[in-house]
Scaffold this motif. Structure first.
Motif, PDB file in Angstrom:
ATOM      1  N   ARG A   2      -3.988  10.168  -0.680  1.00 31.53           N
ATOM      2  CA  ARG A   2      -4.647   9.904  -1.961  1.00 31.53           C
ATOM      3  C   ARG A   2      -6.139   9.649  -1.753  1.00 31.53           C
ATOM      4  N   ASP A  12      -9.539  -2.876  -6.045  1.00 30.81           N
ATOM      5  CA  ASP A  12      -8.078  -2.853  -5.932  1.00 30.81           C
ATOM      6  C   ASP A  12      -7.615  -3.042  -4.495  1.00 30.81           C
ATOM      7  N   ALA A  15      -3.833  -4.044  -3.822  1.00 30.27           N
ATOM      8  CA  ALA A  15      -2.858  -2.971  -4.038  1.00 30.27           C
ATOM      9  C   ALA A  15      -2.976  -1.905  -2.952  1.00 30.27           C
ATOM     10  N   ILE A  16      -4.199  -1.617  -2.535  1.00 30.18           N
ATOM     11  CA  ILE A  16      -4.400  -0.613  -1.482  1.00 30.18           C
ATOM     12  C   ILE A  16      -3.822  -1.104  -0.163  1.00 30.18           C
ATOM     13  N   ARG A  18      -1.317  -3.160   0.215  1.00 28.60           N
ATOM     14  CA  ARG A  18       0.145  -3.069   0.115  1.00 28.60           C
ATOM     15  C   ARG A  18       0.606  -1.623   0.298  1.00 28.60           C
ATOM     16  N   ALA A  19      -0.125  -0.675  -0.274  1.00 31.30           N
ATOM     17  CA  ALA A  19       0.229   0.740  -0.121  1.00 31.30           C
ATOM     18  C   ALA A  19       0.071   1.178   1.335  1.00 31.30           C
ATOM     19  N   LEU A  20      -0.984   0.707   2.009  1.00 28.71           N
ATOM     20  CA  LEU A  20      -1.141   1.007   3.442  1.00 28.71           C
ATOM     21  C   LEU A  20       0.050   0.471   4.225  1.00 28.71           C
ATOM     22  N   ALA A  22       2.942   0.091   3.235  1.00 23.63           N
ATOM     23  CA  ALA A  22       4.117   0.895   2.900  1.00 23.63           C
ATOM     24  C   ALA A  22       4.039   2.308   3.474  1.00 23.63           C
ATOM     25  N   GLU A  24       1.271   4.572   3.044  1.00 19.87           N
ATOM     26  CA  GLU A  24       0.390   5.516   2.356  1.00 19.87           C
ATOM     27  C   GLU A  24      -0.982   5.563   3.032  1.00 19.87           C
ATOM     28  N   SER A  25      -1.632   6.717   2.978  1.00 15.83           N
ATOM     29  CA  SER A  25      -2.972   6.899   3.531  1.00 15.83           C
ATOM     30  C   SER A  25      -3.954   7.222   2.421  1.00 15.83           C
ATOM     31  N   PHE A  26      -5.229   6.910   2.660  1.00 21.11           N
ATOM     32  CA  PHE A  26      -6.263   7.107   1.652  1.00 21.11           C
ATOM     33  C   PHE A  26      -7.504   7.749   2.270  1.00 21.11           C
ATOM     34  N   THR A  39      -5.632   4.723   7.246  1.00 22.26           N
ATOM     35  CA  THR A  39      -4.252   5.062   7.578  1.00 22.26           C
ATOM     36  C   THR A  39      -3.530   3.803   8.011  1.00 22.26           C
TER      37      THR A  39
END
Length: 81
Positions: A2, A12, A15-16, A18-20, A22, A24-26, A39
């Motif tokens: 994303r 944010d 939230a970022i 928490r997504a990392l 889990a 997720e990469s940005f 990552t």
């Protein structure tokens, strides 16, 4: 992967993070230009390329392993010149 702006990262961050955690990469942009990649700690940027590259997993040249440094890989590919 994303894409998020620097502002989103600042506003944010919880939230970022928490997504990392889990998995997720940005890709982070500043003024629309990519400036970096976030990552999860257990994955490297090379893992990201291998996992998300269009067309399937990245293939390494014969004789090169993922555990080698870039210099070691170049030396192995060049051989004795």
């Amino acid at each position: 992967m994303r894409t998020i702006s620097q502002r989103e990262l600042r506003n944010d961050s919880g939230a970022i993070m928490r997504a990392l955690a889990a998995g997720e990469s940005f890709q982070v942009t500043s003024r629309g230009e990519p400036v970096g990649v976030l990552t999860p700690a257990d994955r490297t940027p090379l893992d990201e390329l291998t996992l998300h590259r269009a067309g399937g997993p990245m293939r390494f040249p014969v004789g090169v392993t993922r555990d080698e440094s870039a210099l070691e890989a170049l030396i192995a590919l060049r051989g004795d010149r």
